[in-house]
Design an enzyme around this catalytic site. Structure first.
Site, PDB file in Angstrom:
ATOM      1  N   THR A 390       0.825  -1.211   0.000  1.00 42.75           N
ATOM      2  CA  THR A 390       0.000   0.000   0.000  1.00 42.75           C
ATOM      3  C   THR A 390       0.855   1.256   0.000  1.00 42.75           C
ATOM      4  OG1 THR A 390      -1.716  -1.201   1.212  1.00 42.75           O
ATOM      5  CG2 THR A 390      -1.852   1.203   1.210  1.00 42.75           C
ATOM      6  N   SER A 706       2.639 -29.904  -2.679  1.00 43.80           N
ATOM      7  CA  SER A 706       4.090 -29.773  -2.580  1.00 43.80           C
ATOM      8  C   SER A 706       4.683 -30.541  -1.402  1.00 43.80           C
ATOM      9  CB  SER A 706       4.482 -28.297  -2.466  1.00 43.80           C
ATOM     10  OG  SER A 706       3.920 -27.708  -1.322  1.00 43.80           O
ATOM     11  N   LYS A 749       9.227 -19.916  -0.081  1.00 40.98           N
ATOM     12  CA  LYS A 749       9.646 -21.079   0.695  1.00 40.98           C
ATOM     13  C   LYS A 749      11.108 -20.977   1.094  1.00 40.98           C
ATOM     14  CE  LYS A 749       6.286 -24.201  -1.477  1.00 40.98           C
ATOM     15  NZ  LYS A 749       6.102 -25.350  -2.382  1.00 40.98           N
TER      16      LYS A 749
END
Length: 810
Positions: A390, A706, A749
């Protein structure tokens, strides 16, 4: 049970007797009656009979009809008592008040439906001493009650005041006959006066019953004074309201005729449209530089407005519509600052890192310089909370020199929020897009649509579908709002949307946006952001000088590692603010003048450490493997635990797993069973044991393919009794043939892995190309091993002790 005169309409007109006692013969006075010790009791449901009051009653119950027959055949006397509950159909002695009125039956009429109409006159108050019987009708032993008279001046004043108030009420009330005024003027007895007023005043039945039970005339008059004043106030207020409504209608009609005359006079003089408020509106329309279609509609609406009375509600609706058309920035725009070097400096000053986003903005500036009429792109900043999505929009507006408008879409479920309401609805307004442009007073602002992934849908429409036209450069040059009903050009607006997760965003809407990923920050980036942005900003917000509080790098590193574990820096800034508050209090209390925060001070300021690396401890047993997962708030690590117990070969899955993850567990177990020989696992191990797969943090939903390779490694670790190497994590989808398939969210990840202390990561071979997006400092800290099939994963995770599978079990 008896009902009041409302059901006595079948009686002849000559049977009607007024409710006053002024016309009562002297032979009906109670003084000429010898009261027996007991009387039959007639229950009343909707009327209270007072002494000297004449009332018609409808009697329909069999017991009550028999009572009337016996009374008429005897001395014509009975006791009238109000029921406790009007709805009781067959009242008994338990359903009656203890006080009533002794009455005489004057007339009786029988009707073909076996009902009886009687005309009764109240004679005297009475109290029921005891009930003698309920059959065939209620019989009670009674005691007559005499009025307690008071000849004092106060009683006389109360009586005169009550007479005056009741006369005014009779004048104002349409339900009371004028004959009551005559009865009042000819009544000298204060007791009879109070009973007459109580019988005819509009008060609830329980209140009338209370008046019946009061023997003191003075007390009755005192109570009546307050009741009469309240009724008088209500009637006067109602009369005033009615007069005002009539006056308003008359004034409206008069104004209409005068206005029509004035319009005709102005028309004859040729000056009706040029002056006053309408002339000012016409001048504003000319100055607004509207498109031809909008100007034509505005002038047409202005002509319509001139014929509508100003007092009409339609005048306000039409005037508001014209005000919106005039106020829209049809041709107003801010001039872009196309200095790329200046824009780069502003972006770098406000935000650290984010090279892709900054490059995209600078590219847009360069193209605008080459082609000024270039339509604005639709950018979407996707990433976890706290990474600066933002605030980045505000920085872009400052770099371009444009106005900034922010619209939060979180929880918006009404399509009218985007497209506006039809003008036929009361309180209609344009949509939030048009409202934002009017507020910005520019047709080329930076328009930020925050949290676009949290737009909802319900019976009021689908706001995301309404956004399709807004966010399509091929259509938004003629955006039509339901309120304006005039096309407005949005092609010059630079729309920026933000989302934590792109999955909930409809595919059609996602296709119209250029997605820029903001995956999160590394620890080194967080350290730089803390030193250059967060600490100086919080010092300023808490009124501290730079030499009053210092947070060196070791303290910041511990703050990042032990007290926050997030993709963004929002919680990190909260912790810095907490430190500033603690230091500010110490300075105000005079304990210290300058504070240098050490790592050891964080425990006293922020409490015990919230996060710690426990990888070695968690993976020190067989059947435990570390996986990597993607979430809307950034990457996370998952500990997958597998255990077995005596059973029948069932698979138990816990930990709030979604369908896809459950299927991955089934596929991993099938693969391990199929290649049990190569792993040197006896098949009876699967037949005699139940297998339990659990992923901790059971309150957090988990899903996705995954974790397939992690599940397979954890199962193999359990049955081969080999521990998974410490500080090793893995990710990848598996097939039944043992192939490792690529997955998404690699950057998130890997950032989660490095934050958690992972040293080695097993990646699908086809995901190795995604390592280019990972920062260099992260790549330096970890080792990445490509794996093509589950055999590679077993080899690297469980060591050389596990032989590669040689084939499926026969």
């Amino acid at each position: 049970m008896a009902k009041s005169k409302s059901e006595f309409s079948a009686a002849p007109a000559s049977d009607e007797v007024p409710h006053s006692a002024s016309e009562t013969d002297s032979n009906l006075s109670e003084t000429s009656i010898e009261l027996p010790p007991s009387l039959p009791v007639l229950p009343l449901s909707d009327v209270v009979v007072f002494p000297y009051m004449v009332a018609p009653l409808l009697v329909s119950a069999k017991s009550s009809v028999r009572l009337i027959d016996d009374v008429v055949a005897g001395n014509r006397l009975l006791l009238l008592v109000l029921q406790l509950k009007p709805e009781t159909e067959e009242p008994t002695s338990k359903d009656l008040f203890q006080f009533g009125c002794i009455a005489r039956v004057l007339k009786m009429l029988k009707f073909p439906d076996d009902s009886v109409r009687v005309l009764v006159q109240g004679l005297k108050r009475a109290r029921i001493k005891r009930f003698e019987s309920d059959n065939p009708y209620i019989q009670a032993e009674i005691e007559g009650i005499e009025d307690e008279l008071d000849d004092s001046v106060e009683s006389e004043a109360l009586a005169r005041n009550a007479t005056k108030q009741f006369q005014e009420i009779i004048t104002l009330s349409p339900n009371l006959p004028d004959e009551l005024k005559i009865a009042l003027l000819n009544m000298d007895d204060a007791g009879k006066l109070s009973d007459l007023i109580a019988a005819n005043i509009n008060i609830p039945l329980p209140d009338k019953q209370k008046f019946l039970e009061v023997a003191s005339v003075k007390t009755r008059l005192e109570k009546l004074s307050g009741v009469l004043q309240k009724e008088l106030d209500v009637l006067q207020l109602g009369s005033e309201i009615q007069n005002k409504v009539s006056s308003a209608l008359s004034k409206s009609q008069r104004d209409y005729f005068l206005r029509e005359q004035l319009r005709q006079i102005q028309k004859e003089l040729g000056e009706g449209e040029g002056g006053g408020d309408l002339g000012e509106l016409r001048e504003k329309i000319e100055q607004a530089a509207m498109p031809e279609e909008a100007k034509k509609i505005s002038l047409k609406e202005l002509d319509r407005l001139s014929s509508i009375p100003t007092a009409s509600a339609e005048y306000t609706v039409s005037r508001n519509y014209l005000d919106w058309l005039i106020a829209m920035p049809w041709s107003k725009r801010t001039e872009d600052h196309l200095d790329i070097n200046r824009a780069r400096r502003i972006l770098d000053t406000d935000h650290y890192g984010l090279p892709k986003v900054k490059d995209r903005i600078l590219e847009h500036l360069a193209i605008l310089k080459l082609k000024p009429d270039k339509k604005g792109p639709i950018l979407c900043f996707a990433g976890p909370p706290g990474v600066g999505k933002t605030s980045l929009g505000m920085s872009i507006a400052r770099a371009l020199g444009r106005k900034f408008v922010r619209l939060s879409l979180g929880g918006v479920r009404d399509e009218a929020e985007i497209r506006g309401h039809r003008r036929t609805y009361i309180g209609a307004l344009p949509g939030r897009i048009i409202q934002g442009l009017r507020k910005a007073e520019s047709n080329n602002p930076i328009f930020m649509l925050d949290e676009i992934d949290k737009v909802g849908t319900d019976f009021r429409g689908d706001p995301s579908s309404a956004l399709l036209e807004v966010l399509d450069p091929a259509q938004n040059f003629a955006f039509s709002d339901h309120y304006l009903e005039v096309p407005f050009d949005l092609s010059h607006v630079l729309f920026i949307t933000t989302a934590n997760w792109l999955e909930p965003v409809p595919a059609a809407l996602r296709d119209r946006m250029e997605v820029l990923e903001l995956p999160g920050y590394t620890d080194e980036e967080k350290l730089r952001i803390s030193k250059e942005y967060l600490v100086p900003r919080q010092r300023t917000e808490h009124g501290l000088k730079s030499n009053q509080v210092t947070i060196p790098d070791p303290a910041l590193n511990k703050l990042i590692d032990a007290y926050t574990r997030e993709a963004g820096v929002r919680n990190l800034e909260r912790e810095v603010a907490s430190i500033c508050r603690k230091v500010g209090r110490q300075i105000v209390e005079g304990k210290r003048q300058r504070v240098t925060v050490k790592p050891s001070d964080l425990h006293d300021m922020l409490g015990p450490e919230r996060y710690f690396v426990d990888l070695a401890e968690r993976t020190s047993e067989t059947g435990v493997a570390t996986g990597l997962a993607w979430t809307p708030v950034g990457g996370e690590i998952l500990f997958i635990e597998v255990s077995r117990m005596r059973g029948k070969g069932s698979l138990i899955l816990t930990g709030s797993l979604g369908e896809v993850m459950q299927e991955s567990a089934q596929a991993a177990l099938s693969y391990v069973k199929a290649h049990a020989r190569g792993l040197k696992i006896g098949f009876e191990e699967f037949e005699k044991n139940d297998i339990h797969v659990h992923i901790p943090s059971g309150g957090t939903p988990k899903d996705g393919p995954s974790a397939g390779v992690t599940l397979a490694v954890a199962l193999a670790s359990l049955f081969t009794r080999r521990k998974v190497r410490p500080y090793l994590a893995m990710t990848g989808e598996i097939s039944l043939r043992g192939k490792i398939l690529p997955v998404g969210g690699i950057k998130e990840k890997m950032l989660a892995a490095v934050r958690s202390g992972i040293k080695t990561v097993l990646l699908p071979d086809k995901n190795m190309r995604d390592l280019e997006e990972i920062p260099k400092e992260v790549r330096k800290k970890m080792k990445f091993i490509p794996i093509k099939n589950i055999s590679d994963a077993y080899h690297h995770a469980l060591g050389e002790h596990t032989n590669r599978p040689v084939g499926a079990l026969k």
